[in-house]
Scaffold this motif. Structure first.
Motif, PDB file in Angstrom:
ATOM      1  N   ALA A  12      -8.262  26.110  67.055  1.00 27.70           N
ATOM      2  CA  ALA A  12      -9.838  24.984  66.705  1.00 27.70           C
ATOM      3  C   ALA A  12     -10.736  25.265  67.572  1.00 27.70           C
ATOM      4  O   ALA A  12     -11.085  26.738  68.483  1.00 27.70           O
ATOM      5  CB  ALA A  12      -8.812  23.721  67.777  1.00 27.70           C
ATOM      6  N   TYR A  13     -11.489  24.279  67.561  1.00 29.59           N
ATOM      7  CA  TYR A  13     -13.008  23.713  68.163  1.00 29.59           C
ATOM      8  C   TYR A  13     -12.995  22.370  68.990  1.00 29.59           C
ATOM      9  O   TYR A  13     -12.590  21.844  68.743  1.00 29.59           O
ATOM     10  CB  TYR A  13     -14.670  24.792  67.200  1.00 29.59           C
ATOM     11  CG  TYR A  13     -13.925  25.651  66.696  1.00 29.59           C
ATOM     12  CD1 TYR A  13     -15.595  26.701  67.345  1.00 29.59           C
ATOM     13  CD2 TYR A  13     -13.406  25.692  66.051  1.00 29.59           C
ATOM     14  CE1 TYR A  13     -15.571  27.869  66.970  1.00 29.59           C
ATOM     15  CE2 TYR A  13     -13.705  27.464  65.557  1.00 29.59           C
ATOM     16  CZ  TYR A  13     -14.765  28.512  65.781  1.00 29.59           C
ATOM     17  OH  TYR A  13     -14.912  30.090  65.496  1.00 29.59           O
ATOM     18  N   LEU A  14     -14.351  22.877  70.646  1.00 28.25           N
ATOM     19  CA  LEU A  14     -14.347  21.922  71.049  1.00 28.25           C
ATOM     20  C   LEU A  14     -14.967  21.043  70.030  1.00 28.25           C
ATOM     21  O   LEU A  14     -16.091  21.174  69.307  1.00 28.25           O
ATOM     22  CB  LEU A  14     -14.284  21.840  72.180  1.00 28.25           C
ATOM     23  CG  LEU A  14     -13.711  22.553  72.669  1.00 28.25           C
ATOM     24  CD1 LEU A  14     -13.133  22.592  74.445  1.00 28.25           C
ATOM     25  CD2 LEU A  14     -12.142  21.739  73.147  1.00 28.25           C
ATOM     26  N   GLU A  59      -8.587  26.109  80.495  1.00 26.51           N
ATOM     27  CA  GLU A  59      -7.618  25.508  79.414  1.00 26.51           C
ATOM     28  C   GLU A  59      -6.799  24.629  80.747  1.00 26.51           C
ATOM     29  O   GLU A  59      -6.391  24.888  81.318  1.00 26.51           O
ATOM     30  CB  GLU A  59      -6.727  26.329  78.952  1.00 26.51           C
ATOM     31  CG  GLU A  59      -5.925  25.824  78.104  1.00 26.51           C
ATOM     32  CD  GLU A  59      -4.483  25.377  77.952  1.00 26.51           C
ATOM     33  OE1 GLU A  59      -4.055  25.525  79.234  1.00 26.51           O
ATOM     34  OE2 GLU A  59      -3.624  25.458  77.580  1.00 26.51           O
ATOM     35  N   LYS A  78     -15.507  27.339  71.652  1.00 30.41           N
ATOM     36  CA  LYS A  78     -13.842  28.088  70.304  1.00 30.41           C
ATOM     37  C   LYS A  78     -13.048  27.728  71.841  1.00 30.41           C
ATOM     38  O   LYS A  78     -13.184  28.159  72.450  1.00 30.41           O
ATOM     39  CB  LYS A  78     -14.001  29.204  69.349  1.00 30.41           C
ATOM     40  CG  LYS A  78     -14.060  30.581  70.341  1.00 30.41           C
ATOM     41  CD  LYS A  78     -13.954  31.535  69.733  1.00 30.41           C
ATOM     42  CE  LYS A  78     -14.273  33.190  70.399  1.00 30.41           C
ATOM     43  NZ  LYS A  78     -14.353  34.073  69.843  1.00 30.41           N
ATOM     44  N   VAL A  79     -11.948  27.047  70.884  1.00 30.22           N
ATOM     45  CA  VAL A  79     -10.562  28.161  72.315  1.00 30.22           C
ATOM     46  C   VAL A  79      -9.608  28.815  71.474  1.00 30.22           C
ATOM     47  O   VAL A  79      -9.237  28.620  70.089  1.00 30.22           O
ATOM     48  CB  VAL A  79     -10.045  26.284  72.451  1.00 30.22           C
ATOM     49  CG1 VAL A  79     -11.004  25.581  73.240  1.00 30.22           C
ATOM     50  CG2 VAL A  79      -9.874  24.958  71.192  1.00 30.22           C
ATOM     51  N   ASN A 132      -4.405  24.747  71.148  1.00 30.63           N
ATOM     52  CA  ASN A 132      -4.598  23.202  70.982  1.00 30.63           C
ATOM     53  C   ASN A 132      -4.524  21.948  71.879  1.00 30.63           C
ATOM     54  O   ASN A 132      -4.665  20.647  71.647  1.00 30.63           O
ATOM     55  CB  ASN A 132      -3.788  21.921  70.050  1.00 30.63           C
ATOM     56  CG  ASN A 132      -3.495  22.846  68.190  1.00 30.63           C
ATOM     57  OD1 ASN A 132      -5.327  23.003  68.065  1.00 30.63           O
ATOM     58  ND2 ASN A 132      -3.104  24.486  67.497  1.00 30.63           N
ATOM     59  N   HIS A 187      -8.652  20.328  76.794  1.00 33.12           N
ATOM     60  CA  HIS A 187      -9.627  21.347  77.583  1.00 33.12           C
ATOM     61  C   HIS A 187     -11.033  20.763  78.630  1.00 33.12           C
ATOM     62  O   HIS A 187     -10.388  19.153  78.400  1.00 33.12           O
ATOM     63  CB  HIS A 187     -10.098  22.006  76.834  1.00 33.12           C
ATOM     64  CG  HIS A 187      -9.694  23.264  76.315  1.00 33.12           C
ATOM     65  ND1 HIS A 187      -8.683  23.370  75.038  1.00 33.12           N
ATOM     66  CD2 HIS A 187      -9.773  24.904  76.231  1.00 33.12           C
ATOM     67  CE1 HIS A 187      -7.701  24.206  74.573  1.00 33.12           C
ATOM     68  NE2 HIS A 187      -8.762  25.140  75.243  1.00 33.12           N
ATOM     69  N   PRO A 205      -9.351  19.671  70.873  1.00 32.70           N
ATOM     70  CA  PRO A 205      -9.820  20.153  70.290  1.00 32.70           C
ATOM     71  C   PRO A 205      -9.567  19.786  69.258  1.00 32.70           C
ATOM     72  O   PRO A 205      -8.890  18.942  68.492  1.00 32.70           O
ATOM     73  CB  PRO A 205      -8.268  21.808  70.717  1.00 32.70           C
ATOM     74  CG  PRO A 205      -8.411  21.566  71.792  1.00 32.70           C
ATOM     75  CD  PRO A 205      -7.801  20.311  72.141  1.00 32.70           C
ATOM     76  N   SER A 213     -13.693  20.772  62.622  1.00 32.45           N
ATOM     77  CA  SER A 213     -14.891  21.121  64.038  1.00 32.45           C
ATOM     78  C   SER A 213     -16.390  20.984  63.873  1.00 32.45           C
ATOM     79  O   SER A 213     -17.541  21.075  63.663  1.00 32.45           O
ATOM     80  CB  SER A 213     -14.310  22.287  64.303  1.00 32.45           C
ATOM     81  OG  SER A 213     -14.364  22.802  63.735  1.00 32.45           O
TER      82      SER A 213
END
Length: 327
Positions: free
Chosen positions: A247-249, A266, A286-287, A290, A293, A312, A318
């Motif tokens: 996923a992305y922030l 995290e 990017k992370v 889920n 963060h 996320p 995103s």
């Protein structure tokens, strides 16, 4: 830690292994050190300090893998060579994970064989790139990359002039993706020993790194065609963290238009995932989980603004331009 007295000798000398019963996992023993606690602490702190830096690289004498098959002559194959930073394996992977936190490349020499590899820590390709430059004068000890089955590994480099690129494990069980290598054509001919010099160009505007590898007697005025086959190699800075995003922030855009340090943590584990500098005044981190963060921002260190409990966004969501936050 040196191998003498720490592991059974399984070859002609403590660091050379040619015993068919050899098991790489049996020499990755608890208590063996590579960088040691002091240097690991230094690297951890270095990954967070971006003073006067847009891109980073790590320099060391030798490589964090054993990307060599033949040692000394074309017919002298070793199962493993401990004379590299690929052993002990656990602290070697720990060092690579630290390098990855800064999205840094690794530059080294010492191996008598020029290679570009992409390291794998947990999976092939999830670590940073490493460039081992050629020996300036390679008259004493030649080395060759030559898989025993003479086949490329999975996911070879498209349209490479080299036959044996792709995903492999070195003799220590470390995951590597071979990008380019410069085998000596004839160690007795001074113009065919694959010696020369390497150059790494850091292009800050595009956040690219270009690895060049030039034969000793080449004429650089001839351009890239004078380099060893397989070079130049161009990579993106972000590719030094090869983990696949889950996923992305949200995208963060900086009001002053400048590039700031961004650190992603995290929250479940408290682990710093990476610290980097934004590009072109924004970043979409990017992370790899889920979970929520923490994101920290600063001019040279991530010490000025902290956002917690950041959820996320799914990858498709995103990419929507509405999901951005001004900082």
């Amino acid at each position: 830690t040196g191998p003498a007295g720490k592991i059974p000798q399984m070859g002609p000398r403590p660091d050379h292994i040619n015993d068919p019963s050899y098991d790489p996992s049996k020499i990755d023993l608890e208590g063996l050190e590579l960088l040691g606690p002091r240097q690991e602490k230094f690297l951890e702190e270095w990954t967070e300090d971006w003073t006067d830096s847009d891109m980073k690289c790590v320099l060391s004498q030798t490589a964090f893998c054993g990307a060599v098959h033949m040692h000394g002559s074309r017919n002298s194959r070793l199962l493993a060579d401990l004379d590299c930073n690929g052993w002990p394996q656990t602290p070697s992977r720990r060092a690579l994970a630290l390098i990855r936190k800064a999205r840094a490349v690794h530059l080294c020499g010492d191996q008598h064989l020029a290679v570009v590899v992409k390291h794998g820590i947990d999976q092939h390709g999830d670590g940073p790139f490493g460039f081992t430059g050629p020996a300036l004068v390679n008259t004493i000890y030649g080395r060759w990359w030559h898989p025993e089955d003479e086949k490329p590994g999975p996911n070879p480099i498209p349209e490479s002039p080299l036959p044996w690129t792709g995903e492999f494990k070195d003799g220590l069980g470390n995951k590597i993706s071979m990008v380019a290598y410069a085998n000596p054509e004839n160690i007795k001919d001074e113009k065919k020993r694959a010696d020369g010099f390497g150059i790494a160009r850091f292009k800050k505007k595009t956040r690219e790194v270009v690895f060049e590898c030039w034969p000793r007697f080449s004429d650089v005025r001839d351009g890239n065609k004078a380099q060893f086959p397989g070079w130049p190699v161009t990579i993106q800075q972000e590719a030094n963290d090869g983990r696949k995003a889950i996923a992305y922030l949200p995208e963060y855009r900086f009001r002053d238009g400048r590039d700031h340090v961004v650190q992603v943590i995290e929250e479940t584990t408290g682990e710093v995932i990476y610290t980097t500098r934004s590009h072109k005044g924004s970043i979409r981190p990017k992370v790899f989980s889920n979970t929520k963060h923490t994101v920290r921002f600063g001019r040279n260190l991530p010490d000025e603004i902290t956002l917690t409990q950041v959820q996320p966004l799914p990858i498709k969501s995103s990419l929507n331009d509405n999901h951005f936050i001004e900082i």
